[in-house]
Motif scaffolding. Structure first.
Motif, PDB file in Angstrom:
ATOM      1  N   TYR A  78       0.853  -1.180   0.000  1.00 58.07           N
ATOM      2  CA  TYR A  78       0.000   0.000   0.000  1.00 58.07           C
ATOM      3  C   TYR A  78       0.895   1.237   0.000  1.00 58.07           C
ATOM      4  O   TYR A  78       2.042   1.178   0.468  1.00 58.07           O
ATOM      5  CB  TYR A  78      -0.972   0.003   1.193  1.00 58.07           C
ATOM      6  N   TYR A  79       0.370   2.327  -0.543  1.00 53.77           N
ATOM      7  CA  TYR A  79       1.184   3.503  -0.810  1.00 53.77           C
ATOM      8  C   TYR A  79       0.484   4.798  -0.440  1.00 53.77           C
ATOM      9  O   TYR A  79      -0.744   4.903  -0.476  1.00 53.77           O
ATOM     10  CB  TYR A  79       1.509   3.571  -2.317  1.00 53.77           C
ATOM     11  N   ASP A 119      -0.425   8.574  -1.528  1.00 55.83           N
ATOM     12  CA  ASP A 119      -0.805   9.090  -2.855  1.00 55.83           C
ATOM     13  C   ASP A 119       0.409   9.615  -3.614  1.00 55.83           C
ATOM     14  O   ASP A 119       0.492   9.484  -4.838  1.00 55.83           O
ATOM     15  CB  ASP A 119      -1.851  10.194  -2.708  1.00 55.83           C
ATOM     16  N   SER A 120       1.348  10.202  -2.891  1.00 61.09           N
ATOM     17  CA  SER A 120       2.527  10.781  -3.533  1.00 61.09           C
ATOM     18  C   SER A 120       3.424   9.723  -4.176  1.00 61.09           C
ATOM     19  O   SER A 120       4.242  10.047  -5.040  1.00 61.09           O
ATOM     20  CB  SER A 120       3.335  11.583  -2.521  1.00 61.09           C
ATOM     21  N   LYS A 146       2.146   6.538  -5.315  1.00 66.38           N
ATOM     22  CA  LYS A 146       1.405   5.655  -6.218  1.00 66.38           C
ATOM     23  C   LYS A 146       1.800   5.908  -7.676  1.00 66.38           C
ATOM     24  O   LYS A 146       1.860   7.041  -8.123  1.00 66.38           O
ATOM     25  CB  LYS A 146      -0.103   5.868  -6.042  1.00 66.38           C
TER      26      LYS A 146
END
Length: 124
Positions: free
Chosen positions: A59-60, A62-63, A65
């Protein structure tokens, strides 16, 4: 005592790639997840990416992804962060962290062990 050691930081031009590595050593331990955080000067430490102990769930932020990929290394005590399409705003000290408990931890206080950090500088 558990030690986390990061490596692979350095200077990269905007748009370039860099791969960070983290290895945990010390007493045998198991964690629910490992992750990467970063901290730029004058800013708070922020979550970048996380991976479950099995490596099956990633999982990441947003910056990150679409640009960064977190993965397990050759053992479950090792981990990579492949950075691509780097931006100057990615410049920071990057930290490896391990959480003993929790599902999908992403907050600083959810992680129990930390590395010393490795500097990443992206030039424009």
């Amino acid at each position: 005592q558990v030690q986390l050691v990061e490596s692979g930081g350095g200077l990269v031009q905007a748009g370039g790639s860099l791969r960070l590595f983290c290895e945990a050593s010390g007493r045998t331990f198991s964690s629910s997840a490992m992750g990467w955080f970063r901290q730029a000067p004058g800013k708070e430490r922020e979550f970048v990416a996380g991976i479950s102990w099995s490596g099956g769930n990633t999982y990441y932020a947003d910056s990150a992804k679409g640009r960064f990929i977190i993965s397990r290394g050759y053992t479950k005590n090792t981990m990579y962060l492949q950075m691509a399409k780097s931006k100057p705003e990615d410049t920071a000290v990057y930290y490896c962290a391990a959480a003993v408990y929790g599902l999908g931890p992403s907050r600083v206080n959810e992680f129990d062990y930390w590395g010393q950090g490795t500097q990443v500088t992206v030039s424009s």
